[in-house]
Design a protein around this motif. Structure first.
Motif, short mmCIF file in Angstrom:
data_model
loop_
_atom_site.label_atom_id
_atom_site.label_comp_id
_atom_site.label_asym_id
_atom_site.label_seq_id
_atom_site.Cartn_x
_atom_site.Cartn_y
_atom_site.Cartn_z
N GLN B 152 9.41 -27.01 30.56
CA GLN B 152 8.03 -27.19 29.81
C GLN B 152 8.92 -28.20 28.70
N ASN B 156 6.54 -33.45 31.17
CA ASN B 156 5.37 -32.93 31.71
C ASN B 156 4.57 -32.63 30.76
N ASP B 157 5.34 -32.18 29.67
CA ASP B 157 4.04 -32.41 28.23
C ASP B 157 3.07 -33.42 28.24
N GLN B 160 0.82 -33.68 31.17
CA GLN B 160 -0.14 -32.71 30.99
C GLN B 160 -1.14 -32.78 30.13
N TRP B 161 -0.51 -33.57 29.69
CA TRP B 161 -1.97 -33.78 28.16
C TRP B 161 -2.37 -35.22 28.20
N GLY B 163 -2.96 -35.64 31.88
CA GLY B 163 -4.27 -35.25 32.81
C GLY B 163 -3.88 -35.69 34.16
N ILE B 165 -1.12 -34.53 36.00
CA ILE B 165 -1.30 -32.97 36.70
C ILE B 165 -1.52 -31.92 35.67
N ALA B 166 -2.16 -30.84 36.72
CA ALA B 166 -2.13 -29.68 36.07
C ALA B 166 -1.23 -29.54 35.41
N GLU B 167 -1.00 -28.98 36.28
CA GLU B 167 0.66 -27.86 36.54
C GLU B 167 1.77 -28.37 36.00
N PRO B 168 3.48 -28.29 34.94
CA PRO B 168 4.08 -29.09 35.56
C PRO B 168 5.01 -29.19 36.94
#
Lengths: 268, 309
Positions: B152, B156-157, B160-161, B163, B165-168
């Motif tokens: 988290q 990873n944030d 993901q932000w 886009g 990756i979808a999952e960390p």
């Protein structure tokens, strides 16, 4: 020639340089920012606050951190002072002592703590203290720190001494100064910038050391790095980020100081 | 000393020769007693019998090395087969250290080259910027890395932000986490010696190559790189050696499955499960490995310097 060098620039290299600096600084900057986070969780941002700095000094762990800080700073101060004196004396013999048989061997011994992986030195020192039956604690940390600080103090001191030509001492002695006076009044003042940065670097090295300290510290005696390591093992809490930021700022100030001092003599 | 060109220089370069012994005495004593002698003591310990609550019994034994290289079954009575577990840990460490060195070289060389081609005044500032992280507490830097790379965490944030990756991504407790940690820890060690070498490089050589219509890329690989090879070797040593014996990165960014030599040694001296002779033997093997690497590279270095005249 300098203008010539710029001709062989690669535009991609500039990008790489910024990437390199970004990699080096980003983690530190992010931890710094999160140390001001008002939230109890380290994941969410809860606004700006100094509460974790207050927590370091007054929170439940404050007594532990205070004694660790005292140990760290007192050990660093004593170890750096002793190591600087030893390194200065050795540099005199190595740089101004002519050629001698054991010169290469001595050079190797002085630099051994830098060449050998730290964990090997740590094991060796632990075994040494165990064999002579020394109880592990403050004194064992101090002795170990004095030893491995010597090469770090030696580097800037010997470099500075090599940069000072013998003519100055020669001139002093031509004017009837004796050896001691030539050292105290001429060589020593000229070497001061080197000695000062040697001391500061040794101080930082001692303050930062984790591996060797962790091996020789014994139960109950902590320095800041070992205390931080112990806490981190249970998860990174915001107060650890606050204490890290303070140490980080302190190191940066010391290194900047050392850098500025070493630049003084360049202007000559 | 080369500085003895001035008339007075050589006159005082041996001014302290009479007091030499006294001046070197403190350094010899402290380093001899606290570092050099203990390394020999460690060699002896690796041939002693283990005491069950940590420490040793002064009885000669080859058990530590035997345990390292051979597997004799749970009760020690089966015919010996090669013990792969520890060799694997060493192999992983060598592999990780090599990767970290290559990665640091790939980023470090362009950086050093860029800095060395700046005007003189700017160079010291760039070098200073590289130096600061080097002096920041390694533990704190490793902890920062752990903070960034968490599931988290900010990295990873961010991924993901935007886009990607979808999952960390799970990076902590993997070999990649350790790898990034090693690379991050020792990157400045690569840049500094490289910079020192490139700064001394005479760009007139590049001019000459350019005059003979060599493309810039070729100039870099065929002229600059061979000339600064000693700096490349120095940088590689300074990243490889500490990576090989590193403890913090594998401990904080790896897990039990990404053990490196450092953690293996550390474990032998912690608590009652430890085995001092085995730890001493593992440390001796590590030291031998490092000395071998240093010797090979030092020889190559010497050959290069001789070749350069």
């Amino acid at each position: 020639m300098r203008t010539g060098a710029a001709r062989f620039d690669f535009p991609g290299f500039k990008v790489m340089t910024f990437l390199c600096l970004f990699i080096l600084y980003a983690p530190l900057v992010i931890v710094m920012i999160y140390s001001f986070n008002d939230s109890r969780s380290i994941t969410t941002w809860g606004g700006f606050s100094l509460r974790w700095y207050v927590d370091v000094f007054t929170g439940p762990d404050s007594a532990k951190f205070k004694s660790a800080a005292f140990n760290s700073f007192s050990i660093a101060l004593i170890a750096a002072t002793v190591a600087t004196a030893i390194a200065t004396s050795a540099a005199l013999a190595m740089v101004r002592g002519g050629r001698f048989k054991l010169r290469t061997a001595t050079f190797g011994v002085i630099n051994l703590p830098i060449l050998v992986p730290e964990i090997v030195t740590a094991v060796a020192i632990l075994i040494f203290f165990n064999t002579i039956g020394f109880t592990r604690g403050y004194m064992t940390i101090l002795v170990a720190h004095i030893a491995f600080c010597i090469p770090f103090a030696y580097l800037p001191i010997s470099a500075r001494m090599q940069g000072i030509e013998g003519v100055y001492e020669q001139a002093a002695m031509d004017l009837y100064a004796d050896r001691k006076q030539a050292f105290r009044r001429v060589l020593l003042p000229m070497m001061m910038p080197g000695i000062f940065s040697g001391f500061l670097l040794a101080f930082i090295i001692s303050l930062d050391d984790f591996i060797i300290t962790n091996f020789v510290k014994g139960a109950g005696v902590e320095t800041l790095p070992t205390a931080i390591f112990g806490s981190v093992k249970q998860g990174i809490r915001p107060n650890i980020m606050a204490i890290s930021t303070m140490l980080l700022a302190f190191s940066t100030v010391i290194v900047t100081l050392s850098w500025l001092v070493s630049r003084i003599d360049r202007t000559k | 000393m080369a500085g003895g060109a001035a008339s007075g220089g050589s006159a005082t370069s041996d001014a302290y020769a009479p007091a030499r012994g006294w001046l070197l005495m403190p350094a010899w004593l402290v380093l001899g007693i606290v570092v050099v002698a203990p390394v020999f003591l460690m060699l002896i310990y690796s041939f002693l019998t283990k005491e069950f609550r940590g420490g040793v019994i002064w009885e000669f034994s080859l058990e530590a090395y035997d345990q390292f290289f051979f597997d004799r079954g749970l009760f020690g009575d089966e015919p010996p087969t090669i013990q792969w577990a520890y060799i694997q840990i060493f192999w992983r460490s060598i592999w990780q250290a090599t990767l970290a060195t290559v990665l640091a070289l790939l980023i470090g060389f362009p950086t050093a080259y860029f800095i060395a081609t700046r005007p003189v005044q700017q160079r010291t500032v760039w070098v200073f910027l590289i130096t600061i992280p080097y002096w920041v507490n390694l533990l704190i830097r490793t902890v920062s890395m752990r903070f960034i790379l968490r599931d988290q965490g900010p990295l990873n944030d961010f991924l993901q932000w935007i886009g990607v990756i979808a999952e960390p991504l799970t990076i902590i407790n993997t070999n990649i986490g350790v790898q990034l940690g090693l690379f991050y820890s020792y990157l400045p060690f690569m840049v500094l010696p490289l910079y020192a070498a490139i700064e001394r490089y005479n760009f007139a050589l590049s001019e000459a190559a350019a005059d003979l219509y060599a493309p810039r890329r070729k100039i870099l690989t065929r002229v600059v790189l061979p000339a600064v090879k000693p700096g490349v070797i120095a940088g590689c040593i300074l990243v490889f050696v500490p990576s090989l014996g590193s403890f913090l990165a594998p401990d904080l960014l790896g897990g039990a499955r990404n053990f490196m030599i450092g953690s293996l040694i550390d474990e032998q001296f912690r608590g009652s499960a430890g085995n001092w002779p085995f730890g001493a033997a593992a440390a001796m093997i590590l030291l031998t490995l490092v000395l071998m690497v240093l010797m090979v590279l030092a020889r190559q270095q010497a050959r290069l310097e001789k070749g350069a005249g």
